[in-house]
Design a protein around this motif. Structure first.
Motif, PDB file in Angstrom:
ATOM      1  N   LEU A   1       0.861  -1.214  -0.098  1.00  9.03           N
ATOM      2  CA  LEU A   1      -0.058   0.171   0.028  1.00  9.03           C
ATOM      3  C   LEU A   1       0.855   1.332   0.010  1.00  9.03           C
ATOM      4  O   LEU A   1       1.688   1.383   0.836  1.00  9.03           O
ATOM      5  N   ASP A   2       0.827   2.141  -1.174  1.00  5.07           N
ATOM      6  CA  ASP A   2       1.581   3.284  -1.125  1.00  5.07           C
ATOM      7  C   ASP A   2       1.156   4.276   0.134  1.00  5.07           C
ATOM      8  O   ASP A   2       0.039   4.302   0.551  1.00  5.07           O
ATOM      9  N   ARG A   3       2.315   5.073   0.623  1.00  4.28           N
ATOM     10  CA  ARG A   3       2.084   5.834   1.628  1.00  4.28           C
ATOM     11  C   ARG A   3       1.414   7.108   1.223  1.00  4.28           C
ATOM     12  O   ARG A   3       1.372   7.471   0.106  1.00  4.28           O
ATOM     13  N   PRO A   4       0.654   7.814   2.297  1.00  8.29           N
ATOM     14  CA  PRO A   4      -0.266   8.820   1.674  1.00  8.29           C
ATOM     15  C   PRO A   4       0.234   9.963   1.228  1.00  8.29           C
ATOM     16  O   PRO A   4      -0.331  10.703   0.375  1.00  8.29           O
ATOM     17  N   TRP A   5       1.800  10.104   1.297  1.00 10.47           N
ATOM     18  CA  TRP A   5       2.392  11.245   0.663  1.00 10.47           C
ATOM     19  C   TRP A   5       2.947  11.038  -0.883  1.00 10.47           C
ATOM     20  O   TRP A   5       3.517  11.787  -1.510  1.00 10.47           O
ATOM     21  N   VAL A   6       2.462   9.871  -1.250  1.00  9.05           N
ATOM     22  CA  VAL A   6       2.678   9.215  -2.526  1.00  9.05           C
ATOM     23  C   VAL A   6       1.517   9.517  -3.501  1.00  9.05           C
ATOM     24  O   VAL A   6       0.452   8.992  -3.054  1.00  9.05           O
ATOM     25  N   ILE A   7       1.640   9.870  -4.651  1.00  9.17           N
ATOM     26  CA  ILE A   7       0.600  10.331  -5.711  1.00  9.17           C
ATOM     27  C   ILE A   7      -0.015   8.993  -5.895  1.00  9.17           C
ATOM     28  O   ILE A   7       0.413   7.847  -6.447  1.00  9.17           O
ATOM     29  N   GLY A   8      -1.380   8.930  -6.028  1.00 10.84           N
ATOM     30  CA  GLY A   8      -2.195   7.836  -6.095  1.00 10.84           C
ATOM     31  C   GLY A   8      -2.314   6.962  -5.000  1.00 10.84           C
ATOM     32  O   GLY A   8      -3.016   5.725  -5.066  1.00 10.84           O
ATOM     33  N   SER A   9      -1.709   7.171  -3.516  1.00 10.30           N
ATOM     34  CA  SER A   9      -2.035   6.426  -2.595  1.00 10.30           C
ATOM     35  C   SER A   9      -3.489   6.203  -2.448  1.00 10.30           C
ATOM     36  O   SER A   9      -4.417   6.874  -2.418  1.00 10.30           O
ATOM     37  N   LYS A  10      -3.739   4.824  -1.882  1.00 14.76           N
ATOM     38  CA  LYS A  10      -5.086   4.645  -1.626  1.00 14.76           C
ATOM     39  C   LYS A  10      -5.232   3.849  -0.165  1.00 14.76           C
ATOM     40  O   LYS A  10      -6.227   3.295   0.363  1.00 14.76           O
ATOM     41  N   HIS A  11      -4.278   4.466   0.624  1.00 10.48           N
ATOM     42  CA  HIS A  11      -4.359   4.069   2.186  1.00 10.48           C
ATOM     43  C   HIS A  11      -5.531   4.656   2.613  1.00 10.48           C
ATOM     44  O   HIS A  11      -5.868   5.951   2.506  1.00 10.48           O
ATOM     45  N   PRO A  12      -6.383   3.816   3.435  1.00  7.27           N
ATOM     46  CA  PRO A  12      -7.673   4.212   4.136  1.00  7.27           C
ATOM     47  C   PRO A  12      -7.570   5.563   4.765  1.00  7.27           C
ATOM     48  O   PRO A  12      -8.560   6.047   4.960  1.00  7.27           O
ATOM     49  N   PHE A  13      -6.461   6.034   5.498  1.00  9.11           N
ATOM     50  CA  PHE A  13      -6.320   7.135   6.208  1.00  9.11           C
ATOM     51  C   PHE A  13      -5.354   8.181   5.428  1.00  9.11           C
ATOM     52  O   PHE A  13      -4.802   9.202   6.289  1.00  9.11           O
ATOM     53  N   LYS A  14      -5.337   8.034   4.224  1.00 12.49           N
ATOM     54  CA  LYS A  14      -4.729   9.067   3.252  1.00 12.49           C
ATOM     55  C   LYS A  14      -5.172  10.677   3.677  1.00 12.49           C
ATOM     56  O   LYS A  14      -4.420  11.504   3.606  1.00 12.49           O
ATOM     57  N   ASP A  15      -6.519  10.588   3.601  1.00 10.75           N
ATOM     58  CA  ASP A  15      -7.107  12.026   3.680  1.00 10.75           C
ATOM     59  C   ASP A  15      -6.720  12.679   5.318  1.00 10.75           C
ATOM     60  O   ASP A  15      -6.543  13.631   5.400  1.00 10.75           O
ATOM     61  N   LYS A  16      -6.738  11.732   6.237  1.00 18.51           N
ATOM     62  CA  LYS A  16      -6.332  12.226   7.662  1.00 18.51           C
ATOM     63  C   LYS A  16      -4.945  12.789   7.474  1.00 18.51           C
ATOM     64  O   LYS A  16      -4.859  13.701   7.996  1.00 18.51           O
ATOM     65  N   PHE A  17      -3.977  11.998   6.848  1.00 22.85           N
ATOM     66  CA  PHE A  17      -2.614  12.574   6.684  1.00 22.85           C
ATOM     67  C   PHE A  17      -2.539  14.041   5.982  1.00 22.85           C
ATOM     68  O   PHE A  17      -2.058  14.898   6.577  1.00 22.85           O
ATOM     69  N   LEU A  18      -3.254  13.853   4.907  1.00 20.68           N
ATOM     70  CA  LEU A  18      -3.264  15.219   4.024  1.00 20.68           C
ATOM     71  C   LEU A  18      -3.945  16.215   4.909  1.00 20.68           C
ATOM     72  O   LEU A  18      -3.395  17.535   4.634  1.00 20.68           O
ATOM     73  N   THR A  19      -4.631  15.963   5.317  1.00 17.22           N
ATOM     74  CA  THR A  19      -5.375  17.323   6.245  1.00 17.22           C
ATOM     75  C   THR A  19      -4.356  17.909   7.394  1.00 17.22           C
ATOM     76  O   THR A  19      -4.240  19.033   7.405  1.00 17.22           O
ATOM     77  N   TYR A  20      -3.609  17.072   8.072  1.00 20.75           N
ATOM     78  CA  TYR A  20      -2.597  17.362   8.979  1.00 20.75           C
ATOM     79  C   TYR A  20      -1.419  17.907   8.197  1.00 20.75           C
ATOM     80  O   TYR A  20      -0.605  18.958   8.605  1.00 20.75           O
ATOM     81  N   LYS A  21      -1.241  17.328   6.972  1.00 22.37           N
ATOM     82  CA  LYS A  21      -0.203  17.949   6.134  1.00 22.37           C
ATOM     83  C   LYS A  21      -0.364  19.523   5.795  1.00 22.37           C
ATOM     84  O   LYS A  21       0.510  20.379   5.878  1.00 22.37           O
TER      85      LYS A  21
END
Length: 322
Positions: free
Chosen positions: A252-272
């Motif tokens: 599973l690609d990490r959330p800072w990678v383009i196209g990541s499908k990690h279930p908590f990607k949006d959480k990470f991007l919110t904090y980013k």
């Protein structure tokens, strides 16, 4: 006011992730919780440290340079892991003696709730509390002298009893184990921690360190390869409401990678967006075509397809090396 000591180890390449992590911690802390941050810093430029200080506001930040840290290990380390990872072995010496318990966190993490449940754990009779790792096989245990049914924890989240580390002089045991293996321990500092602290580990639930494998690996696959391990129900509860989310490397690609499908990607991007790297673009995937193929087969097809492809690629690799 409750005081929580939290420590990370980072260099200039990971300070952005530290900022995202700190953002998530502060966003989830309660009003009666005071967070004290500690950074083991390997060549982090002063302007970046200043940015972190401004970000966390009135919360305390202590920075400990570890640039010449390799000398403390008395041996040469393999090039496959950054020196910052070994710094956690010396936390009892680095942090002030007034700090008796500390939560160590890897940089590739976000916090999803208040950390009160972590700091309410009773570790008075243990050197460390941690979450069972999701190992591919039992080799990781055998190579550091553990038995098949010995618990093996992931070192990315460690609630550490520094008082016990100091009393028992655990740092010296860490160094001796490293020297006995000529500076080359399987899984590096994680292997050292699991071997030396084998009889002094408190095993806590997966919600305290929810790694990426829980989203890509079927439960029976993990259960078969890990002993002891959690129940299916414990893992499902953790996936729905984790306290700490650990974006480990895997299919599973990490959330800072383009196209990541990690279930908590949006959480990470919110904090980013609220961190010092808010304007930095996402990274392109560095995975090779065959890793992507194996990942697709593992997560979407019966296991036999993944096993056959792995075998074929292994044979091809041997042929190409001749």
């Amino acid at each position: 006011m409750k005081e929580y000591n939290i420590v990370v180890a980072a260099d200039r390449n990971y300070i952005g992730f530290v900022s995202v992590l700190f953002t998530s911690i502060l966003a989830n802390k309660k009003k009666d919780e005071n967070i004290i941050f500690h950074i083991l810093a390997n060549n982090i430029p002063s302007p970046q440290i200043q940015q972190i200080k401004e970000q966390i506001g009135n919360n305390s930040l202590y920075v400990y340079p570890i640039t010449d840290f390799q000398k403390k290990l008395h041996t040469t380390l393999p090039d496959t892991i950054a020196i910052t990872a070994y710094a956690r072995l010396f936390l009892a010496d680095i942090l002030p003696e007034t700090v008796n318990e500390v939560l160590y966190l890897d940089c590739d993490i976000i916090v999803n709730q208040s950390l009160s449940r972590v700091f309410s754990l009773d570790i008075s009779n243990y050197a460390v509390a941690g979450v069972l790792d999701t190992l591919p096989n039992m080799e990781s245990k055998r190579k550091i002298g553990l038995q098949e049914n010995d618990p093996y924890i992931n070192s990315g989240v460690l609630y550490i009893n520094l008082r016990k580390w100091r009393i028992d002089q655990i740092k010296d045991h860490f160094i001796n184990f490293l020297l006995q293996h000529n500076g080359c321990v399987h899984h590096h500092d994680q292997g050292i921690i699991n071997a030396v602290l084998n009889k002094s580990k408190l095993i806590i639930g997966p919600e305290f360190n929810l790694t990426s494998n829980y989203f890509t690996h079927k439960y029976n696959y993990l259960k078969k390869r890990n002993n002891p391990f959690y129940t299916y129900e414990e893992i499902e509860r953790a996936k729905k409401n984790p306290i700490i989310i650990h974006f480990t490397e895997g299919f599973l690609d990490r959330p800072w990678v383009i196209g990541s499908k990690h279930p908590f990607k949006d959480k990470f991007l919110t904090y980013k967006k609220a961190s010092i790297v808010a304007d930095e673009p996402l990274q392109a995937s560095k995975k090779t075509w065959y890793v992507k193929l194996l990942g697709y087969e593992f997560t979407h097809l019966p296991l036999i397809f993944y096993q056959m492809t792995s075998f074929a690629l292994s044979l091809l690799s041997k042929v190409l090396k001749k």
